[in-house]
Motif scaffolding. Structure first.
Motif, PDB file in Angstrom:
ATOM      1  N   ARG A  25      -8.944  17.341  -6.125  1.00 25.85           N
ATOM      2  CA  ARG A  25      -8.599  16.464  -4.985  1.00 25.85           C
ATOM      3  C   ARG A  25      -9.613  15.153  -4.960  1.00 25.85           C
ATOM      4  O   ARG A  25      -9.710  14.574  -4.159  1.00 25.85           O
ATOM      5  CB  ARG A  25      -9.217  17.170  -3.733  1.00 25.85           C
ATOM      6  N   ARG A  26     -10.393  15.046  -6.234  1.00 31.54           N
ATOM      7  CA  ARG A  26     -11.370  13.965  -6.335  1.00 31.54           C
ATOM      8  C   ARG A  26     -10.699  12.460  -6.374  1.00 31.54           C
ATOM      9  O   ARG A  26     -11.187  11.587  -5.680  1.00 31.54           O
ATOM     10  CB  ARG A  26     -12.356  14.210  -7.350  1.00 31.54           C
ATOM     11  N   TRP A  27      -9.727  12.395  -7.360  1.00 27.68           N
ATOM     12  CA  TRP A  27      -9.116  11.062  -7.398  1.00 27.68           C
ATOM     13  C   TRP A  27      -8.102  10.741  -6.634  1.00 27.68           C
ATOM     14  O   TRP A  27      -7.157  11.171  -6.324  1.00 27.68           O
ATOM     15  CB  TRP A  27      -8.558  10.963  -9.088  1.00 27.68           C
ATOM     16  N   TYR A  28      -8.120   9.312  -6.104  1.00 18.90           N
ATOM     17  CA  TYR A  28      -7.301   8.539  -5.296  1.00 18.90           C
ATOM     18  C   TYR A  28      -6.762   7.232  -5.933  1.00 18.90           C
ATOM     19  O   TYR A  28      -7.706   6.796  -6.632  1.00 18.90           O
ATOM     20  CB  TYR A  28      -7.814   8.292  -4.111  1.00 18.90           C
ATOM     21  N   CYS A  29      -5.900   6.714  -5.749  1.00 18.55           N
ATOM     22  CA  CYS A  29      -5.520   5.341  -6.003  1.00 18.55           C
ATOM     23  C   CYS A  29      -5.054   4.653  -4.794  1.00 18.55           C
ATOM     24  O   CYS A  29      -4.570   5.416  -3.933  1.00 18.55           O
ATOM     25  CB  CYS A  29      -4.665   5.385  -7.167  1.00 18.55           C
ATOM     26  N   SER A  30      -5.254   3.485  -4.809  1.00 15.55           N
ATOM     27  CA  SER A  30      -4.829   2.547  -3.594  1.00 15.55           C
ATOM     28  C   SER A  30      -4.035   1.155  -4.501  1.00 15.55           C
ATOM     29  O   SER A  30      -4.543   0.879  -5.296  1.00 15.55           O
ATOM     30  CB  SER A  30      -5.824   1.925  -2.575  1.00 15.55           C
ATOM     31  N   TYR A  31      -3.052   0.670  -3.662  1.00 12.99           N
ATOM     32  CA  TYR A  31      -2.331  -0.525  -4.185  1.00 12.99           C
ATOM     33  C   TYR A  31      -1.808  -1.060  -3.080  1.00 12.99           C
ATOM     34  O   TYR A  31      -1.589  -0.349  -1.864  1.00 12.99           O
ATOM     35  CB  TYR A  31      -1.261   0.045  -5.145  1.00 12.99           C
ATOM     36  N   LYS A  32      -1.148  -2.539  -3.194  1.00 15.88           N
ATOM     37  CA  LYS A  32      -0.850  -3.111  -2.073  1.00 15.88           C
ATOM     38  C   LYS A  32       0.553  -3.832  -2.563  1.00 15.88           C
ATOM     39  O   LYS A  32       0.181  -4.492  -3.727  1.00 15.88           O
ATOM     40  CB  LYS A  32      -2.052  -4.089  -1.666  1.00 15.88           C
ATOM     41  N   LEU A  33       1.569  -3.809  -2.168  1.00 16.47           N
ATOM     42  CA  LEU A  33       2.605  -4.524  -2.401  1.00 16.47           C
ATOM     43  C   LEU A  33       3.316  -5.543  -1.468  1.00 16.47           C
ATOM     44  O   LEU A  33       3.317  -5.085  -0.146  1.00 16.47           O
ATOM     45  CB  LEU A  33       3.879  -3.440  -2.408  1.00 16.47           C
ATOM     46  N   ASN A  34       3.360  -6.768  -2.024  1.00 16.45           N
ATOM     47  CA  ASN A  34       4.083  -7.854  -1.190  1.00 16.45           C
ATOM     48  C   ASN A  34       3.475  -7.919   0.218  1.00 16.45           C
ATOM     49  O   ASN A  34       4.484  -7.856   1.419  1.00 16.45           O
ATOM     50  CB  ASN A  34       5.632  -7.791  -1.234  1.00 16.45           C
ATOM     51  N   ASP A  35       2.203  -7.947   0.411  1.00 20.36           N
ATOM     52  CA  ASP A  35       1.753  -8.222   1.832  1.00 20.36           C
ATOM     53  C   ASP A  35       1.895  -6.905   2.799  1.00 20.36           C
ATOM     54  O   ASP A  35       1.952  -7.232   3.877  1.00 20.36           O
ATOM     55  CB  ASP A  35       2.364  -9.557   2.505  1.00 20.36           C
ATOM     56  N   HIS A  36       2.315  -5.757   2.270  1.00 20.54           N
ATOM     57  CA  HIS A  36       2.529  -4.806   3.043  1.00 20.54           C
ATOM     58  C   HIS A  36       0.988  -3.951   3.133  1.00 20.54           C
ATOM     59  O   HIS A  36       0.175  -4.574   2.550  1.00 20.54           O
ATOM     60  CB  HIS A  36       3.318  -3.465   2.586  1.00 20.54           C
ATOM     61  N   LYS A  37       0.602  -2.959   4.198  1.00 18.11           N
ATOM     62  CA  LYS A  37      -0.544  -2.377   4.134  1.00 18.11           C
ATOM     63  C   LYS A  37      -0.807  -1.771   2.837  1.00 18.11           C
ATOM     64  O   LYS A  37      -0.078  -1.292   2.233  1.00 18.11           O
ATOM     65  CB  LYS A  37      -0.509  -1.343   5.354  1.00 18.11           C
ATOM     66  N   ARG A  38      -2.179  -1.601   2.389  1.00 18.93           N
ATOM     67  CA  ARG A  38      -2.670  -0.845   1.560  1.00 18.93           C
ATOM     68  C   ARG A  38      -2.132   0.500   1.551  1.00 18.93           C
ATOM     69  O   ARG A  38      -2.367   1.150   2.545  1.00 18.93           O
ATOM     70  CB  ARG A  38      -4.156  -1.108   1.293  1.00 18.93           C
ATOM     71  N   GLU A  63       6.794   0.096  -6.877  1.00 18.87           N
ATOM     72  CA  GLU A  63       7.251  -1.326  -7.171  1.00 18.87           C
ATOM     73  C   GLU A  63       8.874  -1.032  -7.308  1.00 18.87           C
ATOM     74  O   GLU A  63       9.845  -1.721  -6.890  1.00 18.87           O
ATOM     75  CB  GLU A  63       6.958  -1.992  -8.405  1.00 18.87           C
ATOM     76  N   ASN A  64       9.305   0.058  -8.105  1.00 13.52           N
ATOM     77  CA  ASN A  64      10.919   0.381  -7.975  1.00 13.52           C
ATOM     78  C   ASN A  64      11.391   0.675  -6.892  1.00 13.52           C
ATOM     79  O   ASN A  64      12.669   0.229  -6.714  1.00 13.52           O
ATOM     80  CB  ASN A  64      11.146   1.566  -8.993  1.00 13.52           C
ATOM     81  N   ILE A  65      10.880   1.487  -5.801  1.00 12.00           N
ATOM     82  CA  ILE A  65      11.244   1.860  -4.615  1.00 12.00           C
ATOM     83  C   ILE A  65      11.554   0.461  -3.710  1.00 12.00           C
ATOM     84  O   ILE A  65      12.378   0.465  -3.197  1.00 12.00           O
ATOM     85  CB  ILE A  65      10.504   2.821  -3.977  1.00 12.00           C
TER      86      ILE A  65
END
Length: 94
Positions: A25-38, A63-65
């Motif tokens: 449960r330790r690892w998370y990622c975050s990303y932001k796509l085309n001015d949407h919320k993180r 990105e594919n979705i």
């Protein structure tokens, strides 16, 4: 829950660790796509190398979705994939 050790993998892709656990449960990622919320996603892996690989895969999938479904694909912090899985799981009662 508190995030520590933020590592920037690519432009808008970051890798985080939770400070209070030492398991998958330790690892998370975050990303932001085309001015949407993180978007924050739990990766479910134990090592940093696995986390980096899975974080890049999550970004590629998002990105594919977005490319397939357009600007309507992201609902706050949830994608079409999350909404579809929710309706599959809970849709029988409606």
């Amino acid at each position: 829950m508190r995030f520590i050790n933020r590592v920037q993998l690519e432009n808008e892709l970051f890798l985080y660790q939770r400070s209070d656990v030492a398991d998958s449960r330790r690892w998370y990622c975050s990303y932001k796509l085309n001015d949407h919320k993180r978007v924050y996603e739990k990766l479910g892996v134990c090592t940093q190398a696995e986390a980096k690989k899975k974080a890049r895969q999550k970004l590629l999938d998002a990105e594919n979705i977005l490319r397939d479904y357009g600007e309507d694909a992201v609902f706050g912090t949830h994608t079409v994939k999350h909404a579809h899985s929710w309706f599959v799981k809970h849709g029988r009662q409606y």
